[in-house]
Design a protein around this motif. Structure first.
Motif, PDB file in Angstrom:
ATOM      1  N   MET A  37      15.948  52.994 -99.970  1.00 41.10           N
ATOM      2  CA  MET A  37      15.088  54.236 -99.543  1.00 41.10           C
ATOM      3  C   MET A  37      14.530  55.420-100.306  1.00 41.10           C
ATOM      4  SD  MET A  37      15.169  53.449 -96.352  1.00 41.10           S
ATOM      5  CE  MET A  37      16.006  52.545 -95.154  1.00 41.10           C
ATOM      6  N   LEU A  38      15.338  55.313-101.509  1.00 45.08           N
ATOM      7  CA  LEU A  38      15.313  56.313-102.520  1.00 45.08           C
ATOM      8  C   LEU A  38      13.775  55.972-103.367  1.00 45.08           C
ATOM      9  CD1 LEU A  38      16.133  58.857-104.129  1.00 45.08           C
ATOM     10  CD2 LEU A  38      17.061  57.158-105.738  1.00 45.08           C
ATOM     11  N   ALA A  39      13.606  54.508-103.475  1.00 43.04           N
ATOM     12  CA  ALA A  39      12.757  53.986-104.136  1.00 43.04           C
ATOM     13  C   ALA A  39      11.226  54.309-103.070  1.00 43.04           C
ATOM     14  CB  ALA A  39      12.564  52.409-104.214  1.00 43.04           C
ATOM     15  N   GLY A  40      11.451  54.265-101.964  1.00 44.38           N
ATOM     16  CA  GLY A  40      10.363  54.625-100.904  1.00 44.38           C
ATOM     17  C   GLY A  40      10.056  56.184-100.957  1.00 44.38           C
ATOM     18  N   ALA A  41      11.015  57.098-101.018  1.00 47.13           N
ATOM     19  CA  ALA A  41      11.059  58.581-100.777  1.00 47.13           C
ATOM     20  C   ALA A  41      10.497  59.033-102.115  1.00 47.13           C
ATOM     21  CB  ALA A  41      12.408  59.186-100.532  1.00 47.13           C
ATOM     22  N   PRO A  69      16.318  67.595 -95.280  1.00 46.69           N
ATOM     23  CA  PRO A  69      16.483  67.093 -93.796  1.00 46.69           C
ATOM     24  C   PRO A  69      15.257  66.315 -93.396  1.00 46.69           C
ATOM     25  CG  PRO A  69      17.157  69.497 -93.777  1.00 46.69           C
ATOM     26  CD  PRO A  69      16.711  69.170 -95.139  1.00 46.69           C
ATOM     27  N   LEU A  70      14.077  66.580 -93.859  1.00 46.87           N
ATOM     28  CA  LEU A  70      12.940  66.001 -93.723  1.00 46.87           C
ATOM     29  C   LEU A  70      12.887  64.796 -94.119  1.00 46.87           C
ATOM     30  CD1 LEU A  70       9.908  68.580 -93.915  1.00 46.87           C
ATOM     31  CD2 LEU A  70      10.880  67.351 -91.825  1.00 46.87           C
ATOM     32  N   ILE A  71      13.261  64.517 -95.661  1.00 49.21           N
ATOM     33  CA  ILE A  71      13.629  63.121 -96.241  1.00 49.21           C
ATOM     34  C   ILE A  71      14.285  62.525 -95.779  1.00 49.21           C
ATOM     35  CG2 ILE A  71      13.723  62.057 -98.481  1.00 49.21           C
ATOM     36  CD1 ILE A  71      12.184  64.315 -99.827  1.00 49.21           C
ATOM     37  N   PHE A  72      15.559  62.972 -95.278  1.00 48.22           N
ATOM     38  CA  PHE A  72      16.818  62.411 -94.623  1.00 48.22           C
ATOM     39  C   PHE A  72      16.341  61.567 -93.378  1.00 48.22           C
ATOM     40  CE2 PHE A  72      19.598  62.823 -91.204  1.00 48.22           C
ATOM     41  CZ  PHE A  72      20.420  61.800 -91.266  1.00 48.22           C
ATOM     42  N   VAL A  73      15.661  62.236 -92.608  1.00 45.03           N
ATOM     43  CA  VAL A  73      14.966  61.769 -91.325  1.00 45.03           C
ATOM     44  C   VAL A  73      13.987  60.436 -91.551  1.00 45.03           C
ATOM     45  CG1 VAL A  73      13.481  62.256 -89.371  1.00 45.03           C
ATOM     46  CG2 VAL A  73      15.276  63.848 -89.926  1.00 45.03           C
ATOM     47  N   LEU A 115       8.732  56.691-104.760  1.00 46.90           N
ATOM     48  CA  LEU A 115       7.648  56.204-105.311  1.00 46.90           C
ATOM     49  C   LEU A 115       6.373  56.417-104.247  1.00 46.90           C
ATOM     50  CD1 LEU A 115       9.172  53.346-107.211  1.00 46.90           C
ATOM     51  CD2 LEU A 115       8.450  55.551-107.935  1.00 46.90           C
ATOM     52  N   GLY A 116       6.821  56.407-102.913  1.00 46.06           N
ATOM     53  CA  GLY A 116       5.748  56.230-101.953  1.00 46.06           C
ATOM     54  C   GLY A 116       5.884  54.755-101.288  1.00 46.06           C
ATOM     55  N   ALA A 117       4.952  54.634-100.430  1.00 47.72           N
ATOM     56  CA  ALA A 117       5.021  53.552 -99.595  1.00 47.72           C
ATOM     57  C   ALA A 117       4.610  52.177-100.454  1.00 47.72           C
ATOM     58  CB  ALA A 117       3.941  53.599 -98.522  1.00 47.72           C
ATOM     59  N   ARG A 118       3.664  52.251-101.252  1.00 47.63           N
ATOM     60  CA  ARG A 118       3.383  50.962-101.789  1.00 47.63           C
ATOM     61  C   ARG A 118       4.081  50.795-102.990  1.00 47.63           C
ATOM     62  NH1 ARG A 118       0.051  49.614-106.346  1.00 47.63           N
ATOM     63  NH2 ARG A 118      -0.062  51.825-106.683  1.00 47.63           N
ATOM     64  N   ARG A 119       4.412  51.777-103.695  1.00 51.85           N
ATOM     65  CA  ARG A 119       5.227  51.353-105.180  1.00 51.85           C
ATOM     66  C   ARG A 119       6.602  51.078-104.615  1.00 51.85           C
ATOM     67  NH1 ARG A 119       3.769  55.977-108.769  1.00 51.85           N
ATOM     68  NH2 ARG A 119       4.221  57.172-106.974  1.00 51.85           N
ATOM     69  N   GLY A 120       7.037  51.842-103.493  1.00 53.84           N
ATOM     70  CA  GLY A 120       8.490  51.542-103.192  1.00 53.84           C
ATOM     71  C   GLY A 120       8.682  50.242-102.717  1.00 53.84           C
ATOM     72  N   PHE A 121       7.523  49.610-101.835  1.00 51.11           N
ATOM     73  CA  PHE A 121       7.682  48.234-101.227  1.00 51.11           C
ATOM     74  C   PHE A 121       7.690  47.441-102.362  1.00 51.11           C
ATOM     75  CE2 PHE A 121       5.337  44.380 -99.856  1.00 51.11           C
ATOM     76  CZ  PHE A 121       5.933  44.085 -98.966  1.00 51.11           C
ATOM     77  N   LEU A 122       6.962  47.639-103.517  1.00 51.14           N
ATOM     78  CA  LEU A 122       6.764  46.740-104.656  1.00 51.14           C
ATOM     79  C   LEU A 122       8.200  46.561-105.311  1.00 51.14           C
ATOM     80  CD1 LEU A 122       3.151  47.162-105.903  1.00 51.14           C
ATOM     81  CD2 LEU A 122       4.077  45.269-104.505  1.00 51.14           C
ATOM     82  N   ALA A 123       8.711  47.833-105.579  1.00 54.44           N
ATOM     83  CA  ALA A 123      10.125  47.848-106.196  1.00 54.44           C
ATOM     84  C   ALA A 123      11.079  46.920-105.674  1.00 54.44           C
ATOM     85  CB  ALA A 123      10.410  49.316-106.381  1.00 54.44           C
ATOM     86  N   VAL A 124      11.116  47.072-104.229  1.00 55.93           N
ATOM     87  CA  VAL A 124      12.210  46.459-103.486  1.00 55.93           C
ATOM     88  C   VAL A 124      11.939  45.013-103.673  1.00 55.93           C
ATOM     89  CG1 VAL A 124      13.349  46.093-101.505  1.00 55.93           C
ATOM     90  CG2 VAL A 124      12.610  48.548-102.278  1.00 55.93           C
ATOM     91  N   THR A 160       9.607  54.488 -95.292  1.00 56.54           N
ATOM     92  CA  THR A 160      10.249  55.737 -95.883  1.00 56.54           C
ATOM     93  C   THR A 160       9.102  56.457 -96.698  1.00 56.54           C
ATOM     94  OG1 THR A 160      12.578  54.790 -95.881  1.00 56.54           O
ATOM     95  CG2 THR A 160      11.951  56.958 -97.503  1.00 56.54           C
ATOM     96  N   GLY A 161       8.567  55.814 -97.634  1.00 55.54           N
ATOM     97  CA  GLY A 161       7.277  56.190 -98.374  1.00 55.54           C
ATOM     98  C   GLY A 161       6.245  56.691 -97.834  1.00 55.54           C
TER      99      GLY A 161
END
Length: 212
Positions: free
Chosen positions: A58-62, A132-136, A64-73, A115-116
């Protein structure tokens, strides 16, 4: 991240990231997820232990954003699949994808991406201040991807009925809440220190956010 790592387009209106910077960030967060997975786990009924993997995902998405978070995982999963012991408990290879954890592993990149996607659309001034927003964002992603796919994986590979699998998965909810709270705290700290880290959307998208 320094100013030298970000350039602008000819009009000077939008930051444009260098591919080398993106690759470094993707690799760094893949390594972070691996480190989280290798920390001591809390066993739950002997099937799927509670680990910090989802925190890293979740931290990767939050961050790096959607694309890079997806690629990191995705990179993390690929590194584990080819034989490096980066999965929970030092597991490696294709065996984890044939066991009870398969649903959770498959869900990870999609959860990071969602998440991203959500965090990218938060008002930029709120990203660095609103835990709270990022937690949600992280918890919603868990509920949409990790828990349903994880339970389906349990039903498929752990000789459970669908009902039993979803009931068993409920044991992970309290830990998931705690991990997403921690993720929100860390992500807001990172964005406060590096406000240009998230991908910049188009000018029209930014205007829509401001007008909203």
């Amino acid at each position: 991240m320094t100013a030298a790592q970000i350039t602008t387009d000819p009009e000077g209106t939008r930051p444009r990231r260098r591919p080398a910077t993106d690759l470094a960030l993707i690799a760094s967060f893949a390594a972070l997820i691996a480190a989280c997975a290798l920390l001591p786990a809390i066993p739950v009924g002997g099937l799927v232990p509670i680990t910090l993997q989802t925190f890293g995902v979740m931290l990767a998405g939050a961050v790096l954003g959607a694309r890079r978070g997806f690629l990191a995982v995705l990179l993390y999963l690929a590194v584990g699949a080819i034989g490096l012991p980066v999965f929970s408990g030092g597991a490696a290879g294709l065996a984890p994808f044939a066991g009870p954890t398969v649903g959770y592993l498959v869900a990870f990149p999609f959860a990071a991406c969602l998440t991203g996607f959500i965090v990218e659309r938060l008002p930029r001034k709120r990203v660095a201040t609103s835990i709270p927003l990022i937690f949600v964002a992280g918890f919603i992603s868990s509920l949409i991807f990790i828990h349903p796919l994880g339970a389906l994986g349990l039903a498929w590979r752990a000789d459970m009925t669908i009902g039993q699998a979803f009931l068993f998965d409920l044991t992970f909810i309290p830990g998931d809440i705690i991990k997403n709270i921690l993720m929100g705290i860390v992500a807001t700290s990172v964005h406060r220190a590096f406000p240009a880290l998230l991908p910049t959307r188009s000018a029209s998208a930014r205007r829509d956010t401001i007008s909203a």
